[in-house]
Design an enzyme around this catalytic site. Structure first.
Site, PDB file in Angstrom:
ATOM      1  N   PRO A   2      37.200  93.564  80.987  1.00  0.00           N
ATOM      2  CA  PRO A   2      37.731  94.768  81.640  1.00  0.00           C
ATOM      3  C   PRO A   2      37.929  95.898  80.631  1.00  0.00           C
ATOM      4  O   PRO A   2      38.386  95.665  79.514  1.00  0.00           O
ATOM      5  CB  PRO A   2      39.070  94.297  82.208  1.00  0.00           C
ATOM      6  CG  PRO A   2      38.937  92.822  82.343  1.00  0.00           C
ATOM      7  CD  PRO A   2      38.059  92.392  81.202  1.00  0.00           C
ATOM      8  N   GLU A   3      37.559  97.108  81.026  1.00  0.00           N
ATOM      9  CA  GLU A   3      37.769  98.255  80.147  1.00  0.00           C
ATOM     10  C   GLU A   3      39.146  98.851  80.425  1.00  0.00           C
ATOM     11  O   GLU A   3      39.882  98.404  81.314  1.00  0.00           O
ATOM     12  CB  GLU A   3      36.634  99.253  80.338  1.00  0.00           C
ATOM     13  CG  GLU A   3      35.275  98.603  80.041  1.00  0.00           C
ATOM     14  CD  GLU A   3      34.140  99.570  79.751  1.00  0.00           C
ATOM     15  OE1 GLU A   3      34.395 100.670  79.242  1.00  0.00           O
ATOM     16  OE2 GLU A   3      32.972  99.210  80.019  1.00  0.00           O
ATOM     17  N   LYS A  52      43.155  97.819  75.847  1.00  0.00           N
ATOM     18  CA  LYS A  52      42.941  96.592  76.610  1.00  0.00           C
ATOM     19  C   LYS A  52      44.135  95.643  76.524  1.00  0.00           C
ATOM     20  O   LYS A  52      44.045  94.498  76.983  1.00  0.00           O
ATOM     21  CB  LYS A  52      41.655  95.915  76.131  1.00  0.00           C
ATOM     22  CG  LYS A  52      40.425  96.809  76.317  1.00  0.00           C
ATOM     23  CD  LYS A  52      39.148  96.144  75.847  1.00  0.00           C
ATOM     24  CE  LYS A  52      37.955  97.096  76.013  1.00  0.00           C
ATOM     25  NZ  LYS A  52      36.675  96.480  75.623  1.00  0.00           N
ATOM     26  N   ASN A 189      31.806  98.860  76.862  1.00  0.00           N
ATOM     27  CA  ASN A 189      30.370  99.073  76.790  1.00  0.00           C
ATOM     28  C   ASN A 189      29.870 100.142  77.756  1.00  0.00           C
ATOM     29  O   ASN A 189      28.970 100.921  77.430  1.00  0.00           O
ATOM     30  CB  ASN A 189      29.643  97.750  77.063  1.00  0.00           C
ATOM     31  CG  ASN A 189      28.244  97.743  76.463  1.00  0.00           C
ATOM     32  OD1 ASN A 189      27.933  98.526  75.580  1.00  0.00           O
ATOM     33  ND2 ASN A 189      27.400  96.854  76.954  1.00  0.00           N
ATOM     34  N   ARG A 282      26.005  93.714  71.180  1.00  0.00           N
ATOM     35  CA  ARG A 282      26.221  94.221  72.528  1.00  0.00           C
ATOM     36  C   ARG A 282      25.015  95.045  72.976  1.00  0.00           C
ATOM     37  O   ARG A 282      24.326  95.657  72.156  1.00  0.00           O
ATOM     38  CB  ARG A 282      27.486  95.103  72.581  1.00  0.00           C
ATOM     39  CG  ARG A 282      28.771  94.379  72.213  1.00  0.00           C
ATOM     40  CD  ARG A 282      29.102  93.246  73.162  1.00  0.00           C
ATOM     41  NE  ARG A 282      29.281  93.700  74.533  1.00  0.00           N
ATOM     42  CZ  ARG A 282      30.435  94.159  75.010  1.00  0.00           C
ATOM     43  NH1 ARG A 282      31.517  94.231  74.232  1.00  0.00           N
ATOM     44  NH2 ARG A 282      30.535  94.531  76.272  1.00  0.00           N
TER      45      ARG A 282
END
Length: 292
Positions: A2-3, A52, A189, A282
């Site tokens: 989760p961002e 986060k 991301n 990533r």
């Protein structure tokens, strides 16, 4: 993972449904038993996020600190009184997507084997499963954790100068620096890829070579996009002009983003083919035409 917008939504939800209520705190799984005992029977004062990290302050001056990581999640339930102002400002049952078919009951269901922590109030409950971090901290320890994080654009007291200074100190690509939670908190991301596209910045340019105006643009755009995420509950990065007739609440998933998961497709703005490359473990998406 989760961002940042999701953790801010979660913090608001916990405050909405549990603030000033005495909570029964337990660890059905057993891995948080000692921590749960420290919080059990005390009132939840407030919850807040930094990037986060989620922090929930209790009336005994201790804090529950949670980092969901890749697999962590909270689930909520309760009776007809278990409602509150959601993160998009409308009073409704708590949750990113309301499930009207779920039976309303203040009594929580049998916990899953992976339930790390359970919070129970008079009218509802919340279960936490699979977090990377679940611990109890003092106020001083919370301050130390936050001091090691980069500024969070969603927090009113965030200092963008700290982001600018840290970015200027690294030769890593700006696309990598934006993912470093010690440089800027809450950007993941999707926000990384989309903000770089929207600002027209080559993701491979060394961060220290970005101009002041470019760093300011990245801060401002991530703040803007994170705020949309908090309001809508999804990451919507496209401008209305690029999705005519489609509202931000209807944009996901087809019209939600410019480059993320659009590799091999034509860029909406210049027609170039969206590229994908793995960078620092990533997936990085960008437009070679718009981000020279």
């Amino acid at each position: 993972m989760p961002e940042g917008h999701s953790i801010h939504r979660l913090a608001r939800q916990l405050t909405d449904v549990f603030a000033n209520q005495q909570l029964a705190v337990s660890s059905p799984q057993g891995r948080f038993t000692d921590g749960a005992a420290l919080l059990h029977g005390h009132r939840l004062i407030r919850s807040f996020a930094h990037g986060k990290h989620l922090f929930a302050e209790f009336s005994n001056d201790l804090y529950l600190n949670v980092h969901l990581g890749i697999y962590g999640a909270f689930t909520f339930g309760g009776d007809e009184r278990f409602t509150g102002a959601s993160s998009i400002g409308a009073p409704r049952k708590i949750g990113e997507q309301e499930d009207h078919s779920q039976e309303l009951s203040a009594k929580p269901p049998a916990p899953r084997p992976t339930t790390r922590a359970r919070l129970v109030s008079e009218h509802g409950w919340a279960d936490l499963v699979g977090p990377t971090i679940c611990r109890v901290l003092t106020a001083d320890e919370v301050a130390r954790v936050r001091s090691q994080l980069g500024p969070d654009p969603l927090n009113p007291d965030a200092d963008p100068q700290a982001f600018y200074a840290r970015a200027r100190k690294t030769s890593r690509p700006i696309g990598v620096a934006l993912m470093d939670q010690k440089v800027i908190s809450g950007v993941g991301n999707i926000f990384r890829a989309e903000s770089l596209f929207r600002c027209g910045i080559d993701p491979f340019r060394p961060a220290r070579e970005c101009s002041s105006s470019e760093l300011e643009a990245l801060w401002g755009d991530n703040k803007h996009l994170l705020e949309i995420g908090v309001r809508v509950g999804r990451i919507i990065t496209t401008e209305p002009a690029d999705r005519p007739g489609v509202s931000e609440y209807e944009a996901w998933p087809e019209h939600a983003n410019y480059v993320y998961h659009h590799q091999g497709q034509a860029c909406l703005r210049c027609g170039s083919t969206i590229a994908l490359q793995e960078v620092a473990g990533r997936k990085l998406y960008w437009c070679p035409g718009c981000q020279r």
